[in-house]
Design a protein around this motif. Structure first.
Motif, mmCIF file in Angstrom:
data_model
loop_
_atom_site.group_PDB
_atom_site.id
_atom_site.type_symbol
_atom_site.label_atom_id
_atom_site.label_comp_id
_atom_site.label_asym_id
_atom_site.label_seq_id
_atom_site.Cartn_x
_atom_site.Cartn_y
_atom_site.Cartn_z
ATOM 1 N N HIS A 187 -37.065 0.199 66.267
ATOM 2 C CA HIS A 187 -36.700 -1.005 66.077
ATOM 3 C C HIS A 187 -35.552 -1.341 67.388
ATOM 4 O O HIS A 187 -34.989 -2.402 67.452
ATOM 5 C CB HIS A 187 -35.413 -1.173 64.816
ATOM 6 C CG HIS A 187 -36.144 -1.225 63.668
ATOM 7 N ND1 HIS A 187 -36.585 -0.249 62.876
ATOM 8 C CD2 HIS A 187 -36.928 -2.325 62.879
ATOM 9 C CE1 HIS A 187 -37.394 -0.402 61.781
ATOM 10 N NE2 HIS A 187 -37.655 -1.711 61.913
ATOM 11 N N GLY A 188 -35.335 -0.637 68.421
ATOM 12 C CA GLY A 188 -34.583 -0.680 69.345
ATOM 13 C C GLY A 188 -33.262 -0.004 69.337
ATOM 14 O O GLY A 188 -32.916 0.535 68.231
ATOM 15 N N HIS A 189 -32.520 0.124 70.526
ATOM 16 C CA HIS A 189 -31.245 0.688 70.634
ATOM 17 C C HIS A 189 -30.228 -0.469 71.082
ATOM 18 O O HIS A 189 -30.443 -1.350 71.728
ATOM 19 C CB HIS A 189 -31.325 1.913 71.404
ATOM 20 C CG HIS A 189 -31.971 2.832 71.096
ATOM 21 N ND1 HIS A 189 -33.319 3.168 71.341
ATOM 22 C CD2 HIS A 189 -31.929 3.933 69.954
ATOM 23 C CE1 HIS A 189 -34.062 4.219 70.846
ATOM 24 N NE2 HIS A 189 -32.827 4.654 70.064
ATOM 25 N N ALA A 190 -29.043 -0.095 70.425
ATOM 26 C CA ALA A 190 -27.897 -1.070 71.232
ATOM 27 C C ALA A 190 -26.905 0.057 71.503
ATOM 28 O O ALA A 190 -26.268 0.921 70.767
ATOM 29 C CB ALA A 190 -27.383 -1.876 69.905
ATOM 30 N N VAL A 191 -26.674 -0.033 72.919
ATOM 31 C CA VAL A 191 -25.543 0.715 73.328
ATOM 32 C C VAL A 191 -24.222 -0.181 73.824
ATOM 33 O O VAL A 191 -24.242 -1.174 74.177
ATOM 34 C CB VAL A 191 -25.923 1.366 74.907
ATOM 35 C CG1 VAL A 191 -24.817 2.038 75.585
ATOM 36 C CG2 VAL A 191 -27.303 2.266 74.783
ATOM 37 N N TRP A 192 -23.336 0.441 73.224
ATOM 38 C CA TRP A 192 -21.929 -0.414 73.125
ATOM 39 C C TRP A 192 -20.939 0.275 73.877
ATOM 40 O O TRP A 192 -20.932 1.418 74.000
ATOM 41 C CB TRP A 192 -21.505 -0.699 71.695
ATOM 42 C CG TRP A 192 -21.063 0.337 70.869
ATOM 43 C CD1 TRP A 192 -22.074 0.752 69.961
ATOM 44 C CD2 TRP A 192 -19.841 0.847 70.854
ATOM 45 N NE1 TRP A 192 -21.373 1.960 69.473
ATOM 46 C CE2 TRP A 192 -20.161 2.088 69.798
ATOM 47 C CE3 TRP A 192 -18.718 0.859 71.264
ATOM 48 C CZ2 TRP A 192 -19.057 2.839 69.769
ATOM 49 C CZ3 TRP A 192 -17.705 1.836 71.097
ATOM 50 C CH2 TRP A 192 -17.801 2.711 70.219
ATOM 51 N N ALA A 193 -20.113 -0.643 74.504
ATOM 52 C CA ALA A 193 -18.993 0.223 75.372
ATOM 53 C C ALA A 193 -17.677 -0.680 74.939
ATOM 54 O O ALA A 193 -17.720 -2.131 75.111
ATOM 55 C CB ALA A 193 -19.058 0.265 76.741
ATOM 56 N N GLN A 194 -16.597 -0.182 74.864
ATOM 57 C CA GLN A 194 -15.374 -0.936 74.662
ATOM 58 C C GLN A 194 -14.673 -0.642 75.927
ATOM 59 O O GLN A 194 -14.328 0.407 76.375
ATOM 60 C CB GLN A 194 -14.372 -0.402 73.758
ATOM 61 C CG GLN A 194 -13.030 -1.167 73.540
ATOM 62 C CD GLN A 194 -12.471 -0.852 72.010
ATOM 63 O OE1 GLN A 194 -12.707 0.057 71.381
ATOM 64 N NE2 GLN A 194 -11.343 -1.152 71.926
ATOM 65 N N LEU A 195 -14.068 -1.664 76.513
ATOM 66 C CA LEU A 195 -13.217 -1.754 77.792
ATOM 67 C C LEU A 195 -12.039 -2.206 77.694
ATOM 68 O O LEU A 195 -11.803 -3.289 76.981
ATOM 69 C CB LEU A 195 -14.173 -2.644 78.975
ATOM 70 C CG LEU A 195 -15.583 -2.309 79.204
ATOM 71 C CD1 LEU A 195 -16.184 -3.637 80.161
ATOM 72 C CD2 LEU A 195 -15.715 -1.097 79.816
ATOM 73 N N THR A 196 -11.082 -1.360 78.285
ATOM 74 C CA THR A 196 -9.712 -1.740 77.951
ATOM 75 C C THR A 196 -9.330 -2.475 79.340
ATOM 76 O O THR A 196 -9.488 -1.806 80.377
ATOM 77 C CB THR A 196 -8.890 -0.384 77.880
ATOM 78 O OG1 THR A 196 -9.484 0.161 76.463
ATOM 79 C CG2 THR A 196 -7.316 -0.811 77.522
ATOM 80 N N VAL A 197 -8.639 -3.651 79.223
ATOM 81 C CA VAL A 197 -8.039 -4.343 80.384
ATOM 82 C C VAL A 197 -6.672 -4.359 80.375
ATOM 83 O O VAL A 197 -6.031 -4.724 79.372
ATOM 84 C CB VAL A 197 -8.808 -5.869 80.172
ATOM 85 C CG1 VAL A 197 -8.115 -6.424 81.505
ATOM 86 C CG2 VAL A 197 -10.201 -5.605 80.311
ATOM 87 N N GLU A 198 -6.086 -3.746 81.484
ATOM 88 C CA GLU A 198 -4.406 -3.884 81.583
ATOM 89 C C GLU A 198 -4.260 -4.874 82.122
ATOM 90 O O GLU A 198 -4.730 -5.261 83.215
ATOM 91 C CB GLU A 198 -4.117 -2.570 82.063
ATOM 92 C CG GLU A 198 -4.534 -1.183 81.453
ATOM 93 C CD GLU A 198 -3.992 -0.026 81.974
ATOM 94 O OE1 GLU A 198 -3.182 -0.039 82.870
ATOM 95 O OE2 GLU A 198 -4.503 1.119 81.528
ATOM 96 N N LYS A 199 -3.108 -5.493 82.002
ATOM 97 C CA LYS A 199 -2.410 -6.600 82.824
ATOM 98 C C LYS A 199 -1.986 -6.151 83.927
ATOM 99 O O LYS A 199 -1.207 -5.261 84.151
ATOM 100 C CB LYS A 199 -1.184 -7.111 81.746
ATOM 101 C CG LYS A 199 -0.574 -8.275 82.372
ATOM 102 C CD LYS A 199 0.607 -8.759 81.585
ATOM 103 C CE LYS A 199 1.155 -10.251 82.225
ATOM 104 N NZ LYS A 199 2.297 -10.485 81.453
ATOM 105 N N ALA A 200 -2.449 -7.236 84.956
ATOM 106 C CA ALA A 200 -2.019 -6.836 86.513
ATOM 107 C C ALA A 200 -0.496 -6.947 86.696
ATOM 108 O O ALA A 200 0.088 -7.712 85.971
ATOM 109 C CB ALA A 200 -2.910 -7.518 87.369
#
Length: 67
Positions: free
Chosen positions: A45-58
């Motif tokens: 059925h296929g794959h889903a690769v997920w990633a959580q990115l953390t963005v810090e305030k400049a």
């Protein structure tokens, strides 16, 4: 962020690409930038690769950092 594939091939994995190879760099790059990475799905059925990115305030506005 989530990226899907059509299910052809094996479960996505980090590999060491050939120096002049055209593939194998995306997942290591995402893994280096992400705070969490995972994969779900199956070969049929296929794959889903997920990633959580953390963005810090400049600490300064972008235009100040660019000049």
């Amino acid at each position: 962020m989530t990226v899907y594939d059509s299910g052809q091939g094996s479960v996505p994995a980090i590999v060491h690409p050939a120096l002049l190879g055209e593939g194998g760099r995306g997942l290591p790059l995402v893994t280096a930038l992400a705070s969490q990475v995972g994969c779900r799905g199956s070969q049929s059925h296929g794959h889903a690769v997920w990633a959580q990115l953390t963005v810090e305030k400049a600490s300064a506005p972008l235009r100040t950092l660019m000049t």
